[in-house]
Write a protein that holds these residues in place. Structure first.
Motif, PDB file in Angstrom:
ATOM      1  N   GLY A  23       0.784  -1.232   0.000  1.00 32.27           N
ATOM      2  CA  GLY A  23       0.000   0.000   0.000  1.00 32.27           C
ATOM      3  C   GLY A  23       0.814   1.279   0.000  1.00 32.27           C
ATOM      4  O   GLY A  23       0.270   2.365  -0.229  1.00 32.27           O
ATOM      5  N   THR A  24       2.115   1.204   0.241  1.00 32.09           N
ATOM      6  CA  THR A  24       2.974   2.384   0.221  1.00 32.09           C
ATOM      7  C   THR A  24       2.966   3.003  -1.173  1.00 32.09           C
ATOM      8  O   THR A  24       3.092   2.300  -2.173  1.00 32.09           O
ATOM      9  N   ARG A  25       2.827   4.329  -1.229  1.00 34.23           N
ATOM     10  CA  ARG A  25       2.859   5.048  -2.511  1.00 34.23           C
ATOM     11  C   ARG A  25       4.299   5.474  -2.793  1.00 34.23           C
ATOM     12  O   ARG A  25       4.978   6.007  -1.913  1.00 34.23           O
ATOM     13  N   VAL A  26       4.749   5.223  -4.014  1.00 26.27           N
ATOM     14  CA  VAL A  26       6.103   5.607  -4.425  1.00 26.27           C
ATOM     15  C   VAL A  26       6.044   6.189  -5.830  1.00 26.27           C
ATOM     16  O   VAL A  26       5.091   5.945  -6.583  1.00 26.27           O
ATOM     17  N   ALA A  27       7.090   6.949  -6.183  1.00 28.05           N
ATOM     18  CA  ALA A  27       7.185   7.514  -7.525  1.00 28.05           C
ATOM     19  C   ALA A  27       7.323   6.384  -8.553  1.00 28.05           C
ATOM     20  O   ALA A  27       7.980   5.374  -8.296  1.00 28.05           O
ATOM     21  N   LYS A  28       6.722   6.586  -9.713  1.00 24.14           N
ATOM     22  CA  LYS A  28       6.763   5.557 -10.756  1.00 24.14           C
ATOM     23  C   LYS A  28       8.165   5.334 -11.315  1.00 24.14           C
ATOM     24  O   LYS A  28       8.406   4.322 -11.962  1.00 24.14           O
ATOM     25  N   ASP A  29       9.065   6.286 -11.054  1.00 16.85           N
ATOM     26  CA  ASP A  29      10.444   6.104 -11.510  1.00 16.85           C
ATOM     27  C   ASP A  29      11.393   5.767 -10.365  1.00 16.85           C
ATOM     28  O   ASP A  29      12.604   5.871 -10.504  1.00 16.85           O
ATOM     29  N   SER A  30      10.860   5.305  -9.240  1.00 17.82           N
ATOM     30  CA  SER A  30      11.717   4.881  -8.128  1.00 17.82           C
ATOM     31  C   SER A  30      12.488   3.625  -8.531  1.00 17.82           C
ATOM     32  O   SER A  30      12.099   2.905  -9.458  1.00 17.82           O
ATOM     33  N   MET A  31      13.576   3.351  -7.822  1.00  9.95           N
ATOM     34  CA  MET A  31      14.391   2.166  -8.129  1.00  9.95           C
ATOM     35  C   MET A  31      13.559   0.887  -8.074  1.00  9.95           C
ATOM     36  O   MET A  31      13.718  -0.002  -8.905  1.00  9.95           O
ATOM     37  N   ARG A  32      12.683   0.795  -7.101  1.00  7.71           N
ATOM     38  CA  ARG A  32      11.873  -0.417  -6.940  1.00  7.71           C
ATOM     39  C   ARG A  32      10.918  -0.584  -8.127  1.00  7.71           C
ATOM     40  O   ARG A  32      10.764  -1.682  -8.662  1.00  7.71           O
ATOM     41  N   ILE A  33      10.288   0.497  -8.546  1.00 10.32           N
ATOM     42  CA  ILE A  33       9.357   0.410  -9.681  1.00 10.32           C
ATOM     43  C   ILE A  33      10.119   0.163 -10.979  1.00 10.32           C
ATOM     44  O   ILE A  33       9.659  -0.580 -11.855  1.00 10.32           O
ATOM     45  N   GLU A  34      11.316   0.742 -11.108  1.00  9.10           N
ATOM     46  CA  GLU A  34      12.153   0.440 -12.277  1.00  9.10           C
ATOM     47  C   GLU A  34      12.475  -1.054 -12.328  1.00  9.10           C
ATOM     48  O   GLU A  34      12.423  -1.675 -13.386  1.00  9.10           O
ATOM     49  N   ALA A  35      12.803  -1.625 -11.178  1.00  9.02           N
ATOM     50  CA  ALA A  35      13.106  -3.064 -11.129  1.00  9.02           C
ATOM     51  C   ALA A  35      11.868  -3.887 -11.469  1.00  9.02           C
ATOM     52  O   ALA A  35      11.938  -4.857 -12.234  1.00  9.02           O
ATOM     53  N   LEU A  36      10.719  -3.492 -10.915  1.00 10.86           N
ATOM     54  CA  LEU A  36       9.476  -4.215 -11.222  1.00 10.86           C
ATOM     55  C   LEU A  36       9.113  -4.098 -12.703  1.00 10.86           C
ATOM     56  O   LEU A  36       8.675  -5.075 -13.319  1.00 10.86           O
ATOM     57  N   GLY A  37       9.313  -2.921 -13.270  1.00 10.84           N
ATOM     58  CA  GLY A  37       9.040  -2.740 -14.698  1.00 10.84           C
ATOM     59  C   GLY A  37       9.954  -3.593 -15.564  1.00 10.84           C
ATOM     60  O   GLY A  37       9.523  -4.185 -16.562  1.00 10.84           O
ATOM     61  N   ALA A  38      11.223  -3.673 -15.178  1.00 14.56           N
ATOM     62  CA  ALA A  38      12.167  -4.499 -15.927  1.00 14.56           C
ATOM     63  C   ALA A  38      11.800  -5.982 -15.819  1.00 14.56           C
ATOM     64  O   ALA A  38      11.933  -6.734 -16.792  1.00 14.56           O
ATOM     65  N   GLU A 136      18.111  -7.781 -14.258  1.00 12.47           N
ATOM     66  CA  GLU A 136      19.120  -8.129 -13.260  1.00 12.47           C
ATOM     67  C   GLU A 136      19.892  -6.880 -12.818  1.00 12.47           C
ATOM     68  O   GLU A 136      20.162  -6.692 -11.624  1.00 12.47           O
ATOM     69  N   ARG A 137      20.231  -6.006 -13.773  1.00 11.78           N
ATOM     70  CA  ARG A 137      20.940  -4.766 -13.419  1.00 11.78           C
ATOM     71  C   ARG A 137      20.067  -3.843 -12.575  1.00 11.78           C
ATOM     72  O   ARG A 137      20.540  -3.232 -11.613  1.00 11.78           O
ATOM     73  N   ARG A 138      18.780  -3.728 -12.907  1.00 11.15           N
ATOM     74  CA  ARG A 138      17.869  -2.880 -12.118  1.00 11.15           C
ATOM     75  C   ARG A 138      17.725  -3.418 -10.689  1.00 11.15           C
ATOM     76  O   ARG A 138      17.681  -2.660  -9.731  1.00 11.15           O
ATOM     77  N   LEU A 139      17.670  -4.740 -10.568  1.00 11.84           N
ATOM     78  CA  LEU A 139      17.589  -5.353  -9.246  1.00 11.84           C
ATOM     79  C   LEU A 139      18.894  -5.163  -8.471  1.00 11.84           C
ATOM     80  O   LEU A 139      18.877  -4.956  -7.255  1.00 11.84           O
ATOM     81  N   ALA A 140      20.032  -5.186  -9.167  1.00 14.51           N
ATOM     82  CA  ALA A 140      21.323  -4.945  -8.510  1.00 14.51           C
ATOM     83  C   ALA A 140      21.382  -3.512  -7.977  1.00 14.51           C
ATOM     84  O   ALA A 140      21.901  -3.276  -6.873  1.00 14.51           O
ATOM     85  N   THR A 141      20.838  -2.567  -8.731  1.00 16.52           N
ATOM     86  CA  THR A 141      20.783  -1.176  -8.271  1.00 16.52           C
ATOM     87  C   THR A 141      19.947  -1.087  -6.995  1.00 16.52           C
ATOM     88  O   THR A 141      20.359  -0.453  -6.014  1.00 16.52           O
ATOM     89  N   LEU A 142      18.784  -1.727  -7.003  1.00 14.43           N
ATOM     90  CA  LEU A 142      17.922  -1.725  -5.824  1.00 14.43           C
ATOM     91  C   LEU A 142      18.624  -2.406  -4.644  1.00 14.43           C
ATOM     92  O   LEU A 142      18.572  -1.915  -3.515  1.00 14.43           O
ATOM     93  N   ALA A 143      19.321  -3.506  -4.910  1.00 15.07           N
ATOM     94  CA  ALA A 143      19.977  -4.272  -3.847  1.00 15.07           C
ATOM     95  C   ALA A 143      21.116  -3.495  -3.194  1.00 15.07           C
ATOM     96  O   ALA A 143      21.470  -3.787  -2.046  1.00 15.07           O
ATOM     97  N   ARG A 144      21.687  -2.522  -3.877  1.00 12.79           N
ATOM     98  CA  ARG A 144      22.721  -1.699  -3.252  1.00 12.79           C
ATOM     99  C   ARG A 144      22.140  -0.795  -2.169  1.00 12.79           C
ATOM    100  O   ARG A 144      22.840  -0.367  -1.262  1.00 12.79           O
ATOM    101  N   CYS A 145      20.853  -0.491  -2.281  1.00 13.93           N
ATOM    102  CA  CYS A 145      20.199   0.405  -1.313  1.00 13.93           C
ATOM    103  C   CYS A 145      19.333  -0.341  -0.301  1.00 13.93           C
ATOM    104  O   CYS A 145      19.131   0.150   0.808  1.00 13.93           O
ATOM    105  N   GLU A 146      18.786  -1.481  -0.711  1.00 13.04           N
ATOM    106  CA  GLU A 146      17.877  -2.242   0.149  1.00 13.04           C
ATOM    107  C   GLU A 146      18.152  -3.732  -0.032  1.00 13.04           C
ATOM    108  O   GLU A 146      18.424  -4.179  -1.131  1.00 13.04           O
ATOM    109  N   ASP A 147      18.026  -4.466   1.027  1.00 10.45           N
ATOM    110  CA  ASP A 147      18.232  -5.911   0.976  1.00 10.45           C
ATOM    111  C   ASP A 147      17.064  -6.559   0.233  1.00 10.45           C
ATOM    112  O   ASP A 147      15.909  -6.369   0.598  1.00 10.45           O
ATOM    113  N   ILE A 148      17.378  -7.296  -0.842  1.00 13.25           N
ATOM    114  CA  ILE A 148      16.333  -8.025  -1.566  1.00 13.25           C
ATOM    115  C   ILE A 148      16.506  -9.535  -1.388  1.00 13.25           C
ATOM    116  O   ILE A 148      15.800 -10.318  -2.002  1.00 13.25           O
ATOM    117  N   GLY A 149      17.465  -9.921  -0.549  1.00 16.05           N
ATOM    118  CA  GLY A 149      17.710 -11.334  -0.316  1.00 16.05           C
ATOM    119  C   GLY A 149      18.659 -11.913  -1.354  1.00 16.05           C
ATOM    120  O   GLY A 149      18.875 -11.323  -2.406  1.00 16.05           O
TER     121      GLY A 149
END
Length: 190
Positions: A23-38, A136-149
């Motif tokens: 339910g958290t609202r985030v910008a459509k160009d956030s790292m997480r949404i970029e990873a989800l889009g990829a 994979e690169r978008r997820l690596a970018t996200l993983a540098r800022c947040e733990d994705i496991g």
């Protein structure tokens, strides 16, 4: 599990934001949404590959992999510390490794780099591989800022390996591969 989606048009994203699974609202160009889009792009291109395959083992495995990508998206869309574990992550990695070895057993070793192309199905496998690498690169970018496991990066890496080997398999087990020749002269006009 049954999923029901009643509304597609929600107007919730009209202001440049979207909702995550929690339910958290985030910008459509956030790292997480970029990873989800990829991930979504990767799944769509893998669906295109799947449409070129005859019914059988490869098509069934690709269909299963599309579900794995959805599972990965489900984890990524639900941020947490620690992150939610990817169900069957280790199983997915092992299944892809096993499938790579199954296909590779019939393919001769490489003597050069492989150019994307060959049969239509092989070309789609190579395209899917490149889109998976972008995810994979978008997820690596996200993983540098947040733990994705640990399972998500491993799954994405194995998926691109699998798609490369599948591309070779779909090119008559490598016999129809298009290979790179360094510093080759340009083709002569007819």
């Amino acid at each position: 599990m049954s999923i029901r989606i009643d509304r597609v048009v929600t107007r919730g994203g009209d202001t440049g934001q979207t909702a995550l699974g929690n339910g958290t609202r985030v910008a459509k160009d956030s790292m997480r949404i970029e990873a989800l889009g990829a991930l979504d792009e990767a799944n769509a291109v893998i669906g295109l590959l799947r449409a070129t395959l005859p019914a059988g083992r490869n098509a069934r495995f690709i269909a299963w992999l599309q579900g794995v990508l959805f599972d990965i998206g489900g984890v990524v869309c639900m941020p947490g510390n620690p992150p939610r574990a990817l169900a069957q992550g280790a199983v997915a990695v092992k299944a892809m490794e096993d499938e790579v070895e199954h296909l590779r057993a019939h393919i001769p070793p490489l003597g050069s780099f492989v150019l994307p192309g060959g049969t239509m199905a092989a070309a789609h496998a190579h395209l899917a591989r490149t889109v998976v690498r972008r995810a994979e690169r978008r997820l690596a970018t996200l993983a540098r800022c947040e733990d994705i496991g640990p399972d998500i990066p491993a799954c994405m890496n194995r998926l691109s390996d699998y798609l490369f080997v599948l591309g070779r398999h779909l090119n008559d087990n490598g016999a129809g591969d298009l290979t790179w020749t360094p510093a080759s002269p340009p083709p002569m006009a007819e």
